[in-house]
Design an enzyme around this catalytic site. Structure first.
Site, short mmCIF file in Angstrom:
data_model
loop_
_atom_site.label_atom_id
_atom_site.label_comp_id
_atom_site.label_asym_id
_atom_site.label_seq_id
_atom_site.Cartn_x
_atom_site.Cartn_y
_atom_site.Cartn_z
N ARG A 64 0.79 -1.38 -0.06
CA ARG A 64 0.06 0.01 0.08
C ARG A 64 0.88 1.14 0.11
O ARG A 64 2.19 1.25 0.08
CB ARG A 64 -1.02 -0.02 1.24
CG ARG A 64 -0.33 -0.44 2.57
CD ARG A 64 -0.74 0.16 3.70
NE ARG A 64 -0.80 1.60 3.89
CZ ARG A 64 0.48 2.17 4.12
NH1 ARG A 64 1.48 1.57 4.39
NH2 ARG A 64 0.29 3.54 4.38
N GLY A 65 0.45 2.41 -0.05
CA GLY A 65 1.00 3.63 -0.28
C GLY A 65 1.32 4.25 -1.65
O GLY A 65 1.59 3.43 -2.43
N ASP A 253 -2.61 10.26 -1.97
CA ASP A 253 -3.00 9.53 -2.92
C ASP A 253 -3.12 10.01 -4.33
O ASP A 253 -2.72 9.32 -5.48
CB ASP A 253 -3.86 8.53 -2.60
CG ASP A 253 -3.32 7.60 -1.54
OD1 ASP A 253 -3.13 6.28 -1.84
OD2 ASP A 253 -3.28 7.90 -0.30
#
Length: 380
Positions: A64-65, A253
């Site tokens: 993730r990220g 994001d």
């Protein structure tokens, strides 16, 4: 397919497994991920042999990220090409695995375009796969360098905002080495301040419902010997009221063309609190997170995640945890509102820190200039 290999941490600061790596065992190339669902109790490697396994890892938050998703997406295309799968189909699966994170789409298209150019030039399948792999590796290196430059720009900007050091920084979600080819985005700035002796305290939001702050940021802060405290998300207001926060630093994001910032849900309330209490609200993100094709915050697609992530609490420490699996704490059939992200308008953002420099105030023209500078840098 995905396999797991478990490494129990023997001490308080063991050597960390790579967050993401390409490997070529005798049975064929694989993408190996540090499974973030198992942290902080276990360092577990998740071995992806095909794109569906990588998509599942992305959707369940094993990886993730935003910046790291871009890197993973690029390696996913290389994996599909090297294994002889349809690259166009693989790109379609990967691009929509998490819709808000624009870096994922960027990385997928970067590697897919490299593969397509090689094919058009008459390359063999092996050579085309090699071109996709080199594009992924180049993105990996570029993100590590961007992380280093963001940390330097962010530390200098903190010094301008808060002369004299002693910074008390509040952060949300996880923005360290677990999301990056380097040491991260917002967390990398806090880490640079710590190394310079200028970090007084790091306040870590727990980040409900999946506790990325509690499980991941606190883990990274402890590993680096940083002074930190964990707080429940709804305690942030009292922390501001007590005058204990000098700056809020988060990642992103997606940053729209007007400067609107999509980040882990809970970021927008922090921006409102920061504005009321006259505290700088700073976003740290690489230029790959800037998206000129998204005109404003209302055009950002916000991922809606399963209700069970809210109606259940996580499984006990150390168990294999799919995102949202755990013990029910709400009546059977309870509906839940569970957006993965919220959107902060540019007027609440003090500055955007990128590898190309600091933008303050945050405007559409400024975002366009940062994108142009990034293009010039990549062409050079």
């Amino acid at each position: 397919m995905a396999d797991q290999q478990v490494h129990d941490a023997p001490g308080p600061v063991p050597p960390q497994l790579p967050v993401l790596r390409w490997a070529q065992p005798p049975e064929g190339p694989v993408l190996v991920l540090l499974d973030q669902r198992r942290l902080p109790a276990h360092e577990t490697e998740l071995v992806c042999t095909d794109v569906p396994a990588l998509v599942h890892a992305i959707q369940t938050l094993a990886v993730r990220g935003a910046p790291l998703l871009g890197i993973a997406g690029a390696y996913g295309i290389a994996l599909a090409a090297a294994r002889g799968y349809d690259v166009v189909e693989a790109a379609g699966l990967l691009e929509v695995a998490r819709p808000t994170a624009v870096n994922l789409r960027y990385g997928v298209r970067l590697a897919a375009d490299a593969h397509g150019r090689a094919e058009a030039a008459g390359a063999t399948p092996e050579q085309a796969a090699g071109a996709a792999l080199e594009a992924a590796r180049a993105l990996h290196r570029a993100d590590a360098e961007a992380s280093r430059r963001m940390a330097a720009h962010g530390l200098a900007f903190l010094g301008e905002l808060l002369p004299g050091g002693g910074h008390r920084i509040l952060t949300h979600c996880n923005t360290g080495a677990l999301v990056s080819g380097g040491e991260g985005t917002a967390f990398a700035v806090a880490l640079a301040a710590h190394r310079a002796g200028e970090l007084r305290h790091l306040w870590v939001d727990e980040t409900r419902p999946l506790l990325q702050g509690a499980r991941l940021t606190a883990w990274e802060a402890a590993r680096n010997g940083m002074p930190y405290s964990l707080l429940s998300d709804n305690a942030a207001g009292s922390l501001f009221a007590a005058g204990e926060v000098d700056a809020v630093m988060i990642g992103a994001d997606r940053i729209a063309a007007d400067g609107s910032v999509a980040n882990k849900v809970g970021s927008y309330p922090l921006a409102v609190l920061a504005r009321y209490h006259h505290v700088p609200f700073v976003v740290v993100a690489p230029t790959t997170t800037l998206d000129l094709t998204t005109p404003d915050g209302s055009a950002i697609e916000v991922e809606q995640r399963p209700a069970r992530e809210v109606t259940e609490v996580p499984v006990p420490r150390g168990a294999v945890a799919e995102a949202g699996s755990g013990v029910s704490v709400a009546p059977l059939g309870t509906r839940a509102y569970n957006p993965a992200f919220d959107v902060t308008p540019p007027e609440l953002v003090t500055a955007v820190v990128t590898e190309e420099g600091v933008l303050s105030p945050v405007t559409g023209d400024g975002i366009a200039r940062l994108c142009a500078a990034a293009r010039r840098g990549s062409e050079g």
